[in-house]
Design an enzyme around this catalytic site. Structure first.
Site, PDB file in Angstrom:
ATOM      1  N   LYS A  56     -15.875  21.079   4.954  1.00 13.54           N
ATOM      2  CA  LYS A  56     -14.787  21.757   5.667  1.00 13.54           C
ATOM      3  C   LYS A  56     -14.546  23.159   5.129  1.00 13.54           C
ATOM      4  O   LYS A  56     -14.166  24.054   5.882  1.00 13.54           O
ATOM      5  CB  LYS A  56     -13.499  20.941   5.587  1.00 13.54           C
ATOM      6  CG  LYS A  56     -13.545  19.689   6.444  1.00 13.54           C
ATOM      7  CD  LYS A  56     -12.175  19.092   6.633  1.00 13.54           C
ATOM      8  CE  LYS A  56     -12.230  17.875   7.532  1.00 13.54           C
ATOM      9  NZ  LYS A  56     -10.927  17.220   7.653  1.00 13.54           N
ATOM     10  N   LYS A  59     -14.034  14.039  15.888  1.00 14.56           N
ATOM     11  CA  LYS A  59     -13.044  14.407  16.895  1.00 14.56           C
ATOM     12  C   LYS A  59     -12.735  15.893  16.886  1.00 14.56           C
ATOM     13  O   LYS A  59     -12.140  16.421  17.816  1.00 14.56           O
ATOM     14  CB  LYS A  59     -11.760  13.584  16.755  1.00 14.56           C
ATOM     15  CG  LYS A  59     -11.058  13.669  15.413  1.00 14.56           C
ATOM     16  CD  LYS A  59      -9.693  12.959  15.468  1.00 14.56           C
ATOM     17  CE  LYS A  59      -9.432  11.978  14.345  1.00 14.56           C
ATOM     18  NZ  LYS A  59      -9.462  12.489  12.992  1.00 14.56           N
ATOM     19  N   LYS A  67     -22.546  13.188  12.058  1.00 16.77           N
ATOM     20  CA  LYS A  67     -21.469  12.245  12.380  1.00 16.77           C
ATOM     21  C   LYS A  67     -20.732  12.641  13.667  1.00 16.77           C
ATOM     22  O   LYS A  67     -20.535  13.825  13.912  1.00 16.77           O
ATOM     23  CB  LYS A  67     -20.502  12.267  11.188  1.00 16.77           C
ATOM     24  CG  LYS A  67     -19.356  11.326  11.250  1.00 16.77           C
ATOM     25  CD  LYS A  67     -18.424  11.526  10.065  1.00 16.77           C
ATOM     26  CE  LYS A  67     -17.503  12.708  10.276  1.00 16.77           C
ATOM     27  NZ  LYS A  67     -16.380  12.782   9.351  1.00 16.77           N
TER      28      LYS A  67
HETATM   29  P1  TYM Z   1     -10.216  10.561  10.159  1.00 13.82           P
HETATM   30  O1  TYM Z   1      -8.988  10.915  10.909  1.00 13.82           O
HETATM   31  O2  TYM Z   1     -11.300  11.575  10.073  1.00 13.82           O
HETATM   32  O3  TYM Z   1     -10.868   9.262  10.759  1.00 13.82           O
HETATM   33  C1  TYM Z   1     -10.122   8.067  10.964  1.00 13.82           C
HETATM   34  C2  TYM Z   1     -10.971   6.847  10.670  1.00 13.82           C
HETATM   35  O4  TYM Z   1     -12.151   6.855  11.488  1.00 13.82           O
HETATM   36  C3  TYM Z   1     -13.320   6.742  10.672  1.00 13.82           C
HETATM   37  N1  TYM Z   1     -14.372   7.549  11.292  1.00 13.82           N
HETATM   38  C4  TYM Z   1     -15.547   7.064  11.717  1.00 13.82           C
HETATM   39  N2  TYM Z   1     -16.059   5.824  11.705  1.00 13.82           N
HETATM   40  C5  TYM Z   1     -17.289   5.654  12.242  1.00 13.82           C
HETATM   41  N3  TYM Z   1     -18.024   6.661  12.759  1.00 13.82           N
HETATM   42  C6  TYM Z   1     -17.551   7.918  12.804  1.00 13.82           C
HETATM   43  N4  TYM Z   1     -18.284   8.898  13.324  1.00 13.82           N
HETATM   44  C7  TYM Z   1     -16.262   8.161  12.251  1.00 13.82           C
HETATM   45  N5  TYM Z   1     -15.494   9.289  12.124  1.00 13.82           N
HETATM   46  C8  TYM Z   1     -14.361   8.886  11.524  1.00 13.82           C
HETATM   47  C9  TYM Z   1     -12.897   7.305   9.325  1.00 13.82           C
HETATM   48  O5  TYM Z   1     -13.740   6.841   8.290  1.00 13.82           O
HETATM   49  C10 TYM Z   1     -11.484   6.801   9.211  1.00 13.82           C
HETATM   50  O6  TYM Z   1     -11.451   5.468   8.763  1.00 13.82           O
HETATM   51  N6  TYM Z   1      -8.962  11.034   5.326  1.00 13.82           N
HETATM   52  C11 TYM Z   1      -8.855  10.180   6.485  1.00 13.82           C
HETATM   53  C12 TYM Z   1      -7.432   9.902   6.893  1.00 13.82           C
HETATM   54  C13 TYM Z   1      -6.584   9.305   5.816  1.00 13.82           C
HETATM   55  C14 TYM Z   1      -6.674   7.978   5.318  1.00 13.82           C
HETATM   56  C15 TYM Z   1      -5.634   7.878   4.348  1.00 13.82           C
HETATM   57  C16 TYM Z   1      -7.510   6.904   5.576  1.00 13.82           C
HETATM   58  C17 TYM Z   1      -5.559   9.917   5.182  1.00 13.82           C
HETATM   59  N7  TYM Z   1      -4.970   9.062   4.294  1.00 13.82           N
HETATM   60  C18 TYM Z   1      -5.431   6.684   3.644  1.00 13.82           C
HETATM   61  C19 TYM Z   1      -7.302   5.718   4.864  1.00 13.82           C
HETATM   62  C20 TYM Z   1      -6.284   5.614   3.904  1.00 13.82           C
HETATM   63  C21 TYM Z   1      -9.552  10.866   7.656  1.00 13.82           C
HETATM   64  O7  TYM Z   1      -9.744  12.070   7.662  1.00 13.82           O
HETATM   65  O8  TYM Z   1      -9.847  10.054   8.698  1.00 13.82           O
END
Ligand code: TYM
Length: 330
Positions: free
Chosen positions: A111, A196, A193
């Site tokens: 990022k 969004k 990957k």
């Molecule tokens: P975020 O918002 O990027 O994604 C949310 C969840 O979706 C999963 N994910 C995917 N799984 C499969 N294939 C993909 N291409 C894919 N892209 C995203 C992510 O692994 C995630 O589970 N840092 C985290 C948000 C967060 C969080 C937390 C998660 C903040 N605090 C505490 C768990 C516990 C994030 O950016 O997710």
């Protein structure tokens, strides 16, 4: 009952990757745990966000959580910025994080490379805030996709460090990832990957894409030229990715799907998957619309979530502050 915590950033509309990697698992195991699901808006602002779009995405994400099948009477759904304990505990964990370990996070590296006007410090201190999200609820298990593995490992290290430096009060969480689908790939570049926040909309399927548009994206997904439907992640990343999506949305095993398409070409396979994705989105969006349009119901769920989360989070925060010696003893 053990506690589960997970979060999603309202940095765009969740994709099929977020559904398969995260939301689907939440739905499947919600009755086995005391569940907290968070809309992590303070994480989202570590990169620039448009104010009105952010507000809209927060509400949409709340409705998306519910549309994926979570029962709002049993779970706690809330917005991170409405529970100030997250940044308060996040600060404490930032003070025990080293710059070196934060700089080693691959998400930070990715990022920060994309920033044109200086790297926001919040991108670097993102992981201790994430760790605080988790530990505030005495979390035992964190269901996430593959890309969050490194952040979870850091969280576990921070827990050990805090407990040995101050007092043994934080619970060390375990990570939970789906067997298949922990990393859904981009449709046009299956070595990358699905994300969004991707600028190229053909790369991903948003959960709110018009179903016919989504079907077209599947039909035009990049594959290879040998024409055999087979799972081989190394040599056939495009078809393998589509197989995982097919398997996740139908609950059929990869082997079953492969044998179903023996002797058939990619055209049949992609055509059927396009139809499956289209039907999935039609059903999903019907549930989404119910929650998104019923503003009062959604607000009540989020108000209750905030109140319940605050109680638990403030208790853990107080314990942490006492262990460190912050403020006055009362
Ligand atoms: P975020 O918002 O990027 O994604 C949310 C969840 O979706 C999963 N994910 C995917 N799984 C499969 N294939 C993909 N291409 C894919 N892209 C995203 C992510 O692994 C995630 O589970 N840092 C985290 C948000 C967060 C969080 C937390 C998660 C903040 N605090 C505490 C768990 C516990 C994030 O950016 O997710």
């Amino acid at each position: 009952m053990e506690t589960l915590f997970s979060g999603i950033q309202p940095s765009g509309i969740p994709t099929l990757g977020n559904y398969i990697g995260a939301l689907k698992q939440f739905n499947e195991i919600q009755n086995d745990y005391d569940c907290y699901f968070c809309i992590v808006d303070q994480h989202a602002i570590t990169v620039p966000q448009d104010r009105l779009k952010l507000r809209e995405n927060i509400r949409k994400l709340a409705a998306i959580y519910l549309a994926s099948g979570l029962n709002h009477e049993n779970i706690t759904l809330f917005i991170q910025s409405e529970v100030p304990a997250h940044v308060q505990a996040g600060w404490i964990l930032t003070t025990i994080s080293s710059i070196g370990e934060l700089e080693r996070m691959t998400q930070f590296k990715d990022k920060s490379q994309k920033q044109t006007e200086g790297i926001p410090a919040g991108l670097l201190t993102y992981p201790p805030l994430m760790a605080s999200d988790i530990i505030l609820y005495n979390t035992n298990i964190v269901p996430v996709g593959d890309d969050q593995k490194q952040h979870l490992e850091l969280t576990r290290n921070l827990v050990d460090r805090f407990n040995s430096r101050y007092n043994d009060i934080l619970i060390k969480p375990e990570i939970r990832m789906p067997k298949f689908g922990a990393r859904i790939m981009s449709l046009q570049d299956p070595t990358k990957k699905m994300s969004k926040s991707d600028d190229v909309t053909k790369n991903f399927i948003s959960l709110l894409d018009e179903p016919n548009v989504a079907a077209k994206k599947i039909k035009s997904a990049v594959t290879d030229s040998d024409g055999i439907v087979k799972y081989d992640k190394e040599n056939k990343p495009g078809i393998s990715n589509l197989l995982v999506i097919y398997s996740s949305l139908t609950n059929k095993s990869i082997e079953e799907i492969v044998s179903q398409y023996e002797g058939k070409g990619y055209g049949d396979f992609k055509g059927d998957l396009a139809e499956i994705v289209k039907q999935f989105l039609i059903d999903f969006q019907e549930k989404f619309n119910y929650y998104y349009e019923n503003k009062e119901i959604l607000d009540e769920i989020l108000d209750n979530g905030r109140d319940k989360a605050s109680k638990v989070a403030n208790k853990t925060l107080k314990k942490m502050e006492n262990a460190i010696g912050l403020g006055r003893k009362r």
